[in-house]
Design a protein around this motif. Structure first.
Motif, short mmCIF file in Angstrom:
data_model
loop_
_atom_site.label_atom_id
_atom_site.label_comp_id
_atom_site.label_asym_id
_atom_site.label_seq_id
_atom_site.Cartn_x
_atom_site.Cartn_y
_atom_site.Cartn_z
N ILE A 188 52.13 -45.34 -31.70
CA ILE A 188 52.14 -45.10 -33.11
C ILE A 188 51.18 -46.20 -34.04
N LEU A 207 59.45 -46.21 -36.55
CA LEU A 207 58.96 -45.09 -37.37
C LEU A 207 58.89 -45.27 -38.81
N ARG A 219 55.79 -47.30 -40.02
CA ARG A 219 54.68 -46.81 -39.69
C ARG A 219 54.28 -45.73 -40.38
N PHE A 220 55.46 -44.91 -41.00
CA PHE A 220 55.25 -43.40 -41.67
C PHE A 220 55.72 -43.45 -43.08
#
Length: 235
Positions: A151, A229, A232-233
């Motif tokens: 990622i 997660l 990162r997003f």
């Protein structure tokens, strides 16, 4: 990068500590024995085992600065506080449990001193001597590192390593949020987003068993995956 400066020490070593009365003194002594001009910022994260009393031996001595959080908040919270207190040009994270050896500082600092890196990670899996311990810990580490690399588009070999070194300007650009061990994935995602020049160097590693005081648990792995997660997003 010059080792001496009129506006602060060259190196700031930040030591978060929770219930490590048996080892923290040895760690401080080993850090003091390293040759670079430095300050040592020790953050006691609400220890209940006498760690704070042990630390009083170093109060005000040889660049050691002691701080205490009244309530245990986690490694990430202790590091955030420590980072807010540093004055050095380079900031190095040192755990208080003797798993990582300050004798490796020369390797960790070299890429920054040579002007090649903004951030340096140690790696326990390439070249340095290490104690043989838990298979599933190593497997989980590699899984989390693989997800992290997917990622962030980095090719780290040891995202969860405790030895991380930063140019001070880098940490000043990052807003850290994690309180516990999710500091490791969070800071990795954020230095990747900044486009930092990241190097890895092999280090020695003397891991502990749970009987010897190791604190990380299986649920910290799940928290690390969630943190990767999220930061990162969504952050």
């Amino acid at each position: 990068m010059h080792l001496d400066s009129d506006d602060g020490p060259f190196l700031s070593v930040v030591i978060p500590v929770f219930n490590e009365q048996a080892t923290v003194g040895q760690v401080i002594d080993r850090v003091l024995a390293t040759p670079w001009p430095k300050e040592i910022v020790v953050v006691d994260d609400g220890s209940t085992d006498g760690t704070w009393e042990v630390l009083q031996k170093w109060q005000g001595k040889q660049g050691v600065r002691l701080f205490r959080l009244e309530k245990n908040q986690g490694k990430g919270a202790a590091l955030r506080f420590g980072f807010s207190q540093v004055t050095g040009k380079i900031i190095l994270v040192q755990d208080a449990d003797l798993e990582y050896d300050p004798a490796d500082y020369a390797l960790l600092l070299e890429p920054i001193l040579e002007g090649k890196a903004d951030v340096v990670y140690g790696t326990r899996f390439h070249g340095g001597p290490r104690r043989v311990l838990y298979f599933w810990h190593a497997a989980a580490n590699r899984f989390l590192t693989t997800v992290s690399n997917m990622i962030t588009n980095l090719n780290l070999s040891d995202m969860e390593v405790g030895y991380k070194v930063f140019r001070r300007e880098i940490l000043q650009k990052i807003r850290l949020r994690s309180n516990r061990f999710a500091f490791e994935p969070e800071v990795t995602v954020k230095v990747a987003k900044l486009g930092c020049r990241i190097w890895e160097v092999p280090i020695s590693y003397s891991g502990r068993t749970y009987a010897e005081g190791k604190k990380i648990r299986w649920w910290d792995g799940i928290a690390a995956l969630s943190a990767l997660l999220y930061f990162r997003f969504f952050d």
